[in-house]
Design a protein around this motif. Structure first.
Motif, short mmCIF file in Angstrom:
data_model
loop_
_atom_site.label_atom_id
_atom_site.label_comp_id
_atom_site.label_asym_id
_atom_site.label_seq_id
_atom_site.Cartn_x
_atom_site.Cartn_y
_atom_site.Cartn_z
N GLY A 187 0.78 -1.23 0.00
CA GLY A 187 0.00 0.00 0.00
C GLY A 187 0.81 1.28 0.00
O GLY A 187 0.25 2.37 0.04
N VAL A 188 2.14 1.18 -0.04
CA VAL A 188 3.02 2.34 -0.05
C VAL A 188 3.60 2.50 -1.45
O VAL A 188 4.12 1.55 -2.02
CB VAL A 188 4.16 2.20 0.98
CG1 VAL A 188 5.07 3.41 0.94
CG2 VAL A 188 3.59 2.00 2.37
N SER A 189 3.52 3.71 -1.99
CA SER A 189 4.07 3.99 -3.32
C SER A 189 5.52 4.43 -3.22
O SER A 189 5.88 5.22 -2.34
CB SER A 189 3.27 5.09 -4.01
OG SER A 189 1.96 4.66 -4.24
N CYS A 230 20.97 7.85 -8.45
CA CYS A 230 19.55 7.53 -8.31
C CYS A 230 19.18 7.45 -6.84
O CYS A 230 20.03 7.25 -5.98
CB CYS A 230 19.19 6.26 -9.06
SG CYS A 230 19.85 4.76 -8.36
N MET A 231 17.89 7.63 -6.58
CA MET A 231 17.36 7.61 -5.23
C MET A 231 16.00 6.91 -5.25
O MET A 231 15.29 6.96 -6.26
CB MET A 231 17.17 9.02 -4.70
CG MET A 231 18.44 9.78 -4.51
SD MET A 231 18.13 11.49 -4.09
CE MET A 231 18.02 12.17 -5.73
N ILE A 232 15.66 6.32 -4.15
CA ILE A 232 14.33 5.75 -3.98
C ILE A 232 13.58 6.64 -3.01
O ILE A 232 14.06 6.91 -1.90
CB ILE A 232 14.40 4.30 -3.48
CG1 ILE A 232 15.10 3.42 -4.52
CG2 ILE A 232 12.99 3.79 -3.17
CD1 ILE A 232 15.30 1.99 -4.10
N LEU A 233 12.42 7.10 -3.45
CA LEU A 233 11.59 7.98 -2.63
C LEU A 233 10.27 7.28 -2.29
O LEU A 233 9.71 6.55 -3.11
CB LEU A 233 11.30 9.28 -3.38
CG LEU A 233 12.51 10.06 -3.88
CD1 LEU A 233 12.05 11.25 -4.71
CD2 LEU A 233 13.39 10.50 -2.74
N ARG A 234 9.77 7.53 -1.08
CA ARG A 234 8.51 6.97 -0.60
C ARG A 234 7.47 8.08 -0.55
O ARG A 234 7.75 9.18 -0.07
CB ARG A 234 8.73 6.40 0.80
CG ARG A 234 7.48 5.88 1.46
CD ARG A 234 7.64 5.51 2.94
NE ARG A 234 8.93 5.04 3.37
CZ ARG A 234 9.81 5.76 4.06
NH1 ARG A 234 9.55 7.00 4.39
NH2 ARG A 234 10.96 5.24 4.46
N ASP A 235 6.26 7.77 -1.02
CA ASP A 235 5.16 8.72 -0.97
C ASP A 235 4.60 8.75 0.45
O ASP A 235 4.12 7.74 0.95
CB ASP A 235 4.07 8.30 -1.97
CG ASP A 235 2.95 9.32 -2.09
OD1 ASP A 235 2.93 10.30 -1.31
OD2 ASP A 235 2.10 9.14 -2.97
#
Length: 80
Positions: free
Chosen positions: A21-23, A37-42
Motif C-alpha cells: 500500500g506504499v508507493s 539515483c534515489m528511492i523515494l517513498r510517498d
C-alpha cells in the motif's frame, strides 16, 4: 521542492511501484548513463491534493525496494 520551500529540484522518474500500500519511485538526477539515483517513498495522505515524497533511508527497506526495482528494470544496473 524541499520542506523549507526555498528550492526546487527536478528528477527523472525511472520506475514506480507499490508495496504493501506504499508507493515508491526510483528517480535520477540526470538522464545520462552514470547518474545518481534515489528511492523515494510517498508520504502524502489520500486526501492530499499533491504527493509528498521522502528519501528512503532505512537500509532494510531500501534493499527490499531496490530488489523490486532491479526486477522491473532488467536492462538497468543499479548500484548502491
Amino acid at each position: 521542492m524541499f520542506e523549507d520551500g526555498t528550492e526546487s529540484v527536478d528528477f527523472f522518474v525511472l520506475e514506480e511501484t507499490k508495496v504493501n500500500g506504499v508507493s515508491y519511485i526510483l528517480v535520477t538526477d540526470s538522464e545520462e548513463d552514470d547518474a545518481e539515483c534515489m528511492i523515494l517513498r510517498d508520504t502524502s495522505k489520500p486526501e492530499d491534493s499533491e504527493s509528498v515524497y521522502e528519501l528512503v533511508e532505512d537500509d532494510t527497506e531500501l534493499e527490499a525496494i531496490l530488489k523490486i526495482f532491479e526486477e522491473l528494470l532488467e536492462d538497468i544496473a543499479i548500484e548502491m
